[in-house]
Design an enzyme around this catalytic site. Structure first.
Site, short mmCIF file in Angstrom:
data_model
loop_
_atom_site.label_atom_id
_atom_site.label_comp_id
_atom_site.label_asym_id
_atom_site.label_seq_id
_atom_site.Cartn_x
_atom_site.Cartn_y
_atom_site.Cartn_z
N SER A 50 0.84 -1.21 0.00
CA SER A 50 0.00 0.00 0.00
C SER A 50 0.87 1.25 0.00
CB SER A 50 -0.88 0.04 1.24
OG SER A 50 -1.71 -1.08 1.27
N HIS B 196 -5.13 -1.63 -4.82
CA HIS B 196 -4.13 -2.62 -5.25
C HIS B 196 -4.36 -2.93 -6.72
CE1 HIS B 196 -2.08 -4.28 -1.58
NE2 HIS B 196 -2.97 -3.47 -1.05
N HIS C 42 -4.14 -11.24 -0.60
CA HIS C 42 -4.07 -11.48 0.84
C HIS C 42 -4.85 -12.75 1.18
CE1 HIS C 42 -3.53 -7.17 0.16
NE2 HIS C 42 -2.78 -7.17 1.24
N TYR D 156 -6.91 -13.11 3.52
CA TYR D 156 -8.31 -12.82 3.87
C TYR D 156 -9.22 -12.72 2.65
CZ TYR D 156 -7.06 -7.93 2.85
OH TYR D 156 -6.63 -6.79 2.24
N GLU D 157 -8.64 -12.65 1.46
CA GLU D 157 -9.48 -12.58 0.26
C GLU D 157 -10.08 -13.94 -0.07
OE1 GLU D 157 -8.00 -9.76 -2.93
OE2 GLU D 157 -6.24 -9.81 -1.63
N ALA E 256 2.11 -1.89 4.34
CA ALA E 256 1.67 -0.90 5.32
C ALA E 256 1.27 -1.70 6.54
CB ALA E 256 0.49 -0.11 4.77
N MET F 110 -1.44 -7.69 7.59
CA MET F 110 -2.22 -8.81 7.05
C MET F 110 -1.54 -9.44 5.83
SD MET F 110 -5.93 -6.93 7.20
CE MET F 110 -6.38 -5.86 8.59
N SER F 111 -0.24 -9.28 5.72
CA SER F 111 0.46 -9.84 4.55
C SER F 111 1.89 -10.19 4.95
CB SER F 111 0.48 -8.81 3.42
OG SER F 111 1.29 -7.70 3.78
N ASN G 297 -0.52 3.66 10.53
CA ASN G 297 -1.39 4.10 11.64
C ASN G 297 -0.87 3.45 12.90
OD1 ASN G 297 -2.60 1.61 10.09
ND2 ASN G 297 -3.27 1.40 12.21
N HIS H 28 -9.33 1.80 6.31
CA HIS H 28 -8.47 1.54 5.16
C HIS H 28 -8.05 2.87 4.52
CE1 HIS H 28 -6.71 -0.66 1.86
NE2 HIS H 28 -7.47 -0.05 0.98
#
Ligand code: HPA
Length: 283
Positions: A31, A62, A84, A86-87, A114, A212-213, A236, A248
């Site tokens: 990101s 993305h 990812h 989660y996809e 990120a 998450m990656s 963040n 996001h």
């Protein structure tokens, strides 16, 4: 042949049909770095959708394509957009792009992302050299029959982020006078942001940043003997560390704000990595 290996070979054949290019360094653009291509000399682009069976990202911001070109004279393949866990893709698909870039010839991978800052000394907008990771909360991409052609059953992970490459990134940051934090990246599945209690758990476990990656990609790359390094943009402070709810949009905004520095650091890093590629095993 194992179905995962078969798919890898099929994808590789598709790439070879489209482009004749041997990268030395692979770069995963996370990101905020999506537009890094503007900094590189791009020779060719290959949308993931043109590779049969290849996973395609569904995340806003993305893009989904490989870019082939040169950064500071080094032949690179860049992933503009990643998928990812989660996809909903199986872990073998999540790391397929990493395996494919190795198959193309890349010896080194620079992972970027990120992440949420867990270390209280960090600030949104900081850049962090990833020195180690915790991947125990996501399934290992190495589960299942071992792909002997790629690597061994029980690969050592004691220096998953190559110490020499970490040193090069530190030097690059110093040369550019870019402040660089360092720390441990912990991967959770997402897609929800964490609760404050989960972040306290992450801190207790030794994490400095959460995302998450990346960690699963580093495991797959290390399994294949690639030299791995990584830089995270702290987009963040993690859940419970500030009053603001996480979004996001905030992740993207901060990543975009830091992008110029991030781009400079990546270019200077790749300049050094290019000299390093091909050195493993040499005396
Ligand atoms: N948590 C998890 N993943 C993230 C975060 C976060 O706070 N920020 C960017 N990616």
């Amino acid at each position: 042949m194992n179905p995962i290996e078969e798919k890898l070979e099929r994808c590789y054949a598709d790439v070879k049909r489209s482009i004749d290019f041997t990268p030395r360094v692979a770069i995963v653009l996370g990101s905020g770095l999506g537009d890094y291509a503007e900094t590189a000399t791009v020779e060719a682009a290959l949308p993931y959708s043109e590779i049969d069976g290849f996973p395609v990202s569904t995340v806003p911001g993305h893009k989904g394509r490989f870019l082939f070109g040169y950064v500071a004279g080094t032949p690179v393949v860049m992933m503009q957009g990643r998928v990812h866990y989660y996809e909903g893709y199986p872990m073998s698909d999540v790391v397929l792009p990493i395996r494919l870039m190795r198959r193309m010839g890349a010896e080194i991978v620079l992972l970027t992302n990120a992440s949420g800052g867990v270390n209280a000394a960090f600030h949104a907008g900081d850049l962090m050299l990833i020195t180690d990771q915790i991947s125990s909360f996501v399934p290992s991409p190495l589960i299942g029959p071992n792909l002997e052609a790629l690597g061994s059953r029980f690969p050592d992970m004691s220096h998953i982020y190559d110490p020499e490459l970490c040193g090069l990134i530190r030097e690059a940051a110093e040369r550019l006078s870019i402040p660089l934090q360092e720390g441990v990246y912990l991967q959770l599945t997402g897609p929800a942001f964490e609760t404050p209690a989960e972040i306290r758990m992450c801190r207790g476990l030794g994490a400095d940043a959460v995302g998450m990656s990346t960690a699963c990609e580093a495991v797959a790359a290390n399994h294949m003997g690639m030299r791995v390094c990584g830089i995270s943009c702290i987009s963040n402070m993690a859940s419970g560390m500030t009053e603001t709810p996480l979004s996001h949009e905030e992740v993207q905004e901060t990543a975009d704000r830091v992008a110029p520095l991030f781009r400079k650091l990546v270019t200077e890093t790749v300049r050094q990595l290019g000299a390093c590629a091909g050195k493993r095993g040499e005396n």
